[in-house]
Design an enzyme around this catalytic site. Structure first.
Site, mmCIF file in Angstrom:
data_model
loop_
_atom_site.group_PDB
_atom_site.id
_atom_site.type_symbol
_atom_site.label_atom_id
_atom_site.label_comp_id
_atom_site.label_asym_id
_atom_site.label_seq_id
_atom_site.Cartn_x
_atom_site.Cartn_y
_atom_site.Cartn_z
ATOM 1 N N LYS A 204 7.417 -1.652 1.299
ATOM 2 C CA LYS A 204 8.021 -2.589 0.369
ATOM 3 C C LYS A 204 8.226 -3.923 1.094
ATOM 4 C CE LYS A 204 8.556 0.077 -3.256
ATOM 5 N NZ LYS A 204 7.961 -0.223 -4.573
ATOM 6 N N LYS B 42 1.556 3.984 -14.173
ATOM 7 C CA LYS B 42 2.780 4.762 -14.107
ATOM 8 C C LYS B 42 3.116 5.219 -15.525
ATOM 9 C CE LYS B 42 4.735 2.269 -10.141
ATOM 10 N NZ LYS B 42 5.774 1.306 -9.697
#
Length: 326
Positions: free
Chosen positions: A151, A247
């Site tokens: 991240k 997703k």
């Protein structure tokens, strides 16, 4: 056929903290949906998309209200009449599970997907100081993780990636910019990160600002995540990205997620299948779809303090077919 439908909210603690550029999370609230025909029962889970303003309570309420208004509920009715998002995902996947049980068949067979086999899944390294991310990467590699997802925040990203590479020099790397590179030279950043085995960059610019990537020649494939929700987005994004991240919570269920995969294949784009923080129940249908993917990021259960009793098995960086794969 009239179905009984219920939805409940469950809270699952995170192992430590899950930190991205938007903030930290110590737990995740998921929606568990149960659909029954009186004989068979289908169950599914979804995670509200918090950055789009969804809440678990509102999703649960929306599921019950929609089911009450559509007594002859089926997947086609759901797709046509309910907005995308976690509520539709939970209900759609519960309907898939119900049909599997009614027909005594596996999800992959019912959906016409490849027979499941073990998949290498990314393991997420939370946003932090370079030395902390380096230590996390070293531990992840020691635990057998072979594909790490970092991240990033748009600041000191090169240092963070270099640190992770030092901690896990043999690991493959994916970086997730989480829309933070709007003011950066994306091609230059990608060129620097390519030195550290980075093989994919997720969502470098803000959703809706994809035109900033026009003409960018990146040595590392670029992946649309927050910009890509349904199959209707795929053709537009093909001008800027090489990959789309599917997703189920964004798409609103397996039905639309499969349409996205087919649209990506038709446009020559590669596929990543990802997830939100979730238990193994949440990634069950995603694992079936991930058999079509070039990159898999289904580590949601690994980031929790505990998982459901009938959990997927993760071994040496792979997610294994098992009870939930069927």
């Amino acid at each position: 056929m009239t179905l009984s439908v219920s939805a409940t909210v469950e809270r699952w603690p995170v192992a430590g903290y899950f930190i991205i550029s938007r903030g930290a999370k110590s737990h995740v609230d998921v929606v568990r949906c149960v659909v029954s025909d009186g004989i068979n029962t289908g169950t599914a889970e979804a995670t509200p998309i918090y950055y789009e303003g969804e809440s678990a309570e509102e999703c649960a309420e929306g599921i019950v209200q929609f089911a009450a208004a559509h007594p002859g509920l089926d997947r086609a009715t759901l797709l046509q009449n309910m907005p995308r998002g976690a509520a539709r995902n939970a209900l759609d996947c519960a309907l898939w599970d119900l049909e599997c049980r009614q027909k005594n068949t596996s999800l992959w067979q019912l959906a016409g997907l490849p027979e499941p086999f073990p998949l290498i899944s990314a393991f997420t390294i939370s946003l932090g100081q370079p030395e902390i991310m380096e230590a996390q990467a070293r531990q992840a590699a020691f635990n057998g993780q072979r594909l790490l997802k970092l991240k990033l925040s748009g600041q000191d990203d090169r240092e963070r990636v270099a640190a992770v590479h030092r901690g896990a020099p043999d690991a493959r790397l994916i970086v997730d910019a989480n829309e933070s590179w709007n003011g950066l030279d994306v091609a230059a950043e990608a060129s620097q990160l390519a030195k550290y085995s980075v093989e994919l960059i997720e969502q470098p610019v803000s959703a809706g600002q994809d035109h900033l990537l026009s003409g960018v020649r990146s040595p590392v494939p670029l992946c649309a995540d927050e910009s890509c929700h349904t199959s209707a987005d795929v053709e537009r994004l093909a001008a800027y990205y090489d990959v789309i991240n599917i997703k189920l919570d964004k798409a609103g269920g397996l039905t639309e997620a499969m349409a996205m995969a087919h649209a990506a294949q038709a446009m020559g784009l590669k596929i990543m299948v990802g997830c939100m923080l979730s238990t193994s129940l949440g990634i069950q249908p995603a694992f079936a779809l991930a058999q079509l993917a070039h990159w898999v990021d289904l580590d949601g259960p690994l980031l929790l303090a505990k998982d459901r009793a009938d959990a997927f098995q993760f071994e040496f960086g792979r997610i294994l077919p098992g009870v939930r794969a069927g």
